[in-house]
Design a protein around this motif. Structure first.
Motif, short mmCIF file in Angstrom:
data_model
loop_
_atom_site.label_atom_id
_atom_site.label_comp_id
_atom_site.label_asym_id
_atom_site.label_seq_id
_atom_site.Cartn_x
_atom_site.Cartn_y
_atom_site.Cartn_z
N GLU A 192 -15.33 3.14 -9.53
CA GLU A 192 -14.79 3.78 -8.33
C GLU A 192 -15.79 3.72 -7.19
O GLU A 192 -15.42 3.44 -6.03
CB GLU A 192 -14.42 5.23 -8.63
N ALA A 193 -17.06 4.00 -7.48
CA ALA A 193 -18.08 3.96 -6.43
C ALA A 193 -18.22 2.55 -5.87
O ALA A 193 -18.31 2.37 -4.64
CB ALA A 193 -19.42 4.44 -6.99
N MET A 232 0.86 -1.19 0.00
CA MET A 232 0.00 0.00 0.00
C MET A 232 0.89 1.24 0.00
O MET A 232 1.81 1.36 0.79
CB MET A 232 -0.91 -0.01 1.22
N ASN A 233 0.64 2.18 -0.94
CA ASN A 233 1.51 3.33 -1.04
C ASN A 233 1.25 4.34 0.07
O ASN A 233 0.25 4.30 0.77
CB ASN A 233 1.39 3.99 -2.43
N THR A 234 2.22 5.25 0.22
CA THR A 234 2.16 6.23 1.30
C THR A 234 0.94 7.12 1.18
O THR A 234 0.28 7.45 2.19
CB THR A 234 3.42 7.10 1.28
N GLN A 235 0.60 7.51 -0.05
CA GLN A 235 -0.56 8.38 -0.26
C GLN A 235 -1.84 7.70 0.22
O GLN A 235 -2.67 8.30 0.90
CB GLN A 235 -0.69 8.73 -1.74
N ARG A 236 -1.99 6.41 -0.13
CA ARG A 236 -3.20 5.68 0.27
C ARG A 236 -3.27 5.55 1.79
O ARG A 236 -4.34 5.68 2.38
CB ARG A 236 -3.17 4.28 -0.38
N ILE A 237 -2.11 5.30 2.44
CA ILE A 237 -2.09 5.19 3.90
C ILE A 237 -2.53 6.50 4.54
O ILE A 237 -3.34 6.51 5.48
CB ILE A 237 -0.68 4.80 4.39
N ALA A 238 -2.02 7.62 4.01
CA ALA A 238 -2.38 8.93 4.56
C ALA A 238 -3.87 9.20 4.40
O ALA A 238 -4.54 9.71 5.31
CB ALA A 238 -1.57 10.03 3.87
N ILE A 239 -4.42 8.84 3.23
CA ILE A 239 -5.84 9.05 2.99
C ILE A 239 -6.67 8.21 3.94
O ILE A 239 -7.64 8.68 4.55
CB ILE A 239 -6.20 8.72 1.52
N LEU A 240 -6.29 6.95 4.10
CA LEU A 240 -7.06 6.05 4.96
C LEU A 240 -6.99 6.47 6.42
O LEU A 240 -7.96 6.33 7.18
CB LEU A 240 -6.57 4.62 4.80
N LEU A 241 -5.84 7.01 6.85
CA LEU A 241 -5.74 7.51 8.21
C LEU A 241 -6.70 8.67 8.43
O LEU A 241 -7.37 8.76 9.47
CB LEU A 241 -4.29 7.95 8.51
N SER A 242 -6.77 9.56 7.43
CA SER A 242 -7.69 10.69 7.52
C SER A 242 -9.13 10.20 7.58
O SER A 242 -9.94 10.70 8.37
CB SER A 242 -7.51 11.61 6.29
N ARG A 296 -11.26 13.25 -3.71
CA ARG A 296 -11.17 12.68 -5.07
C ARG A 296 -10.14 11.54 -5.09
O ARG A 296 -10.38 10.47 -5.68
CB ARG A 296 -10.77 13.78 -6.07
N LYS A 297 -9.02 11.74 -4.44
CA LYS A 297 -7.98 10.70 -4.41
C LYS A 297 -8.44 9.47 -3.65
O LYS A 297 -8.03 8.34 -3.98
CB LYS A 297 -6.71 11.28 -3.79
N LEU A 298 -9.32 9.68 -2.65
CA LEU A 298 -9.86 8.54 -1.92
C LEU A 298 -10.60 7.61 -2.86
O LEU A 298 -10.46 6.38 -2.78
CB LEU A 298 -10.80 9.04 -0.82
N ALA A 299 -11.37 8.18 -3.77
CA ALA A 299 -12.11 7.36 -4.74
C ALA A 299 -11.18 6.71 -5.75
O ALA A 299 -11.35 5.54 -6.12
CB ALA A 299 -13.14 8.22 -5.45
N GLN A 300 -10.20 7.44 -6.20
CA GLN A 300 -9.30 6.93 -7.23
C GLN A 300 -8.40 5.81 -6.72
O GLN A 300 -7.98 4.95 -7.50
CB GLN A 300 -8.44 8.07 -7.77
N THR A 301 -8.08 5.83 -5.45
CA THR A 301 -7.11 4.86 -4.91
C THR A 301 -7.75 3.71 -4.16
O THR A 301 -7.05 2.85 -3.63
CB THR A 301 -6.11 5.57 -3.98
N ALA A 302 -9.08 3.66 -4.11
CA ALA A 302 -9.75 2.53 -3.45
C ALA A 302 -9.41 1.25 -4.21
O ALA A 302 -9.39 1.22 -5.44
CB ALA A 302 -11.26 2.75 -3.43
N PRO A 303 -9.12 0.16 -3.49
CA PRO A 303 -8.74 -1.09 -4.16
C PRO A 303 -9.85 -1.63 -5.06
O PRO A 303 -11.03 -1.53 -4.72
CB PRO A 303 -8.44 -2.05 -3.00
N PHE A 304 -9.46 -2.19 -6.19
CA PHE A 304 -10.42 -2.70 -7.15
C PHE A 304 -11.25 -3.82 -6.55
O PHE A 304 -10.74 -4.70 -5.86
CB PHE A 304 -9.71 -3.22 -8.40
N ALA A 305 -12.56 -3.77 -6.81
CA ALA A 305 -13.48 -4.83 -6.41
C ALA A 305 -14.26 -5.27 -7.65
O ALA A 305 -14.74 -4.42 -8.41
CB ALA A 305 -14.44 -4.34 -5.32
#
Length: 296
Positions: free
Chosen positions: A190-191, A1-11, A111-120
């Motif tokens: 993304e949704a 998991m990249n640093t950006q995704r970790i920061a977003i998820l923490l927020s 916006r980045k939260l939606a773009q970086t959500a893991p594919f389902a």
């Protein structure tokens, strides 16, 4: 998991924790549906767990090519914002979907939260037909027949001269708060990724316009129902593009009620924002019909 995704998820985690501290009880909704279009409605009381519920705000833009439509959006936006804030406080996940202008928010955490959500992997093939800048779920004639209002003229309800169709919007209406932990997308995949990541089964739709985007967009009612979600329309916080000069020749707000009736029969139940806010349902100032309108 990249640093950006970790920061977003923490927020997001901090936002969810804050909402959980404020949350009281599960959502209790009075869901109205119809056995047949035009029949008397039935209402069932359900309880939805807020953490497994999302609210999708469709196309509440900053402007519209139709002056009447733009005026109604501006009038409705504060009430919708109150409902969104109340839902967020209870732990509901908020998705802002200002279709075709999400690029305005390209650098935002939402916006980045939606773009970086893991594919389902969706359970069905998502709609791919293109219309008005996104994929589109067209009217399903075998399932729902035709809409009860004629919107073939695009539905400008202004009196006398009709407005010229143009690209009038650039972002979501600023009267609707975009908070930490919310997401921004107009993309079905993304949704779905966002919902799957949070184990969300319940989806509330609100915004405009019901006969067009709220039903047809890739994050709208048709797509969400076909994805197997439990979907409900917040019926006092929506509107239609309907010109009373077109069939069936009723006033604008009765036209909206007819589409709500259609949705309740063929797609999903509806409820009013009172179930979330505890305050009276929203009514447009121009809706001066005597007595309680069908919407409420």
């Amino acid at each position: 998991m990249n640093t950006q995704r970790i920061a977003i998820l923490l927020s997001v985690s901090f936002a969810i924790m804050a909402n959980s501290m404020l949350a009281a009880n599960d959502l209790t909704l009075n869901l109205r549906s119809r056995a047949t279009a035009g029949s008397d409605p039935s209402v069932r009381r359900v309880t939805w767990e807020p953490s497994r519920t999302a609210m999708i705000i469709c196309d509440m833009w900053d402007d519209h090519w139709c002056k009447s439509a733009a005026s109604r959006v501006n009038e409705m936006a504060p009430a919708l914002n109150d409902a969104v804030n109340a839902a967020r406080r209870q732990g509901v996940f908020i998705i802002h979907a200002p279709s075709s202008v999400v690029s305005f928010y390209a650098d935002s955490a939402q916006r980045k939260l939606a773009q970086t959500a893991p594919f389902a992997q969706p359970p069905i093939e998502l709609a791919t037909a293109s219309r008005w800048g996104t994929a589109w779920c067209w009217t399903d004639a075998d399932h729902e027949g035709v809409l009860p209002i004629d919107d073939s003229d695009m539905g400008c309800s202004c009196e006398a001269k009709k407005c010229e169709i143009r690209e009038a919007w650039s972002r979501q209406n600023e009267l609707i708060q975009i908070a930490d932990g919310d997401a921004i997308t107009d993309n079905a995949q993304e949704a779905f990724n966002l919902l799957a990541e949070r184990n969300i089964d319940n989806v509330i739709l609100c915004g405009v316009h019901l006969n067009m985007c709220v039903l047809g967009r890739p994050v709208g009612i048709r797509q969400m129902v076909k994805l197997g979600k439990h979907v409900a329309l917040m019926r006092d916080l929506t509107d239609t593009m309907y010109n009373p000069e077109r069939p069936p020749g009723v006033d604008h707000f009765t036209g909206t009620d007819l589409v709500i009736d259609h949705v309740e029969k063929f797609w999903c139940p509806s409820f009013v924002s009172t179930d979330i806010t505890g305050t009276p349902a929203f009514v447009f100032a121009e809706d001066t019909r005597p007595g309680d309108s069908q919407r409420h």
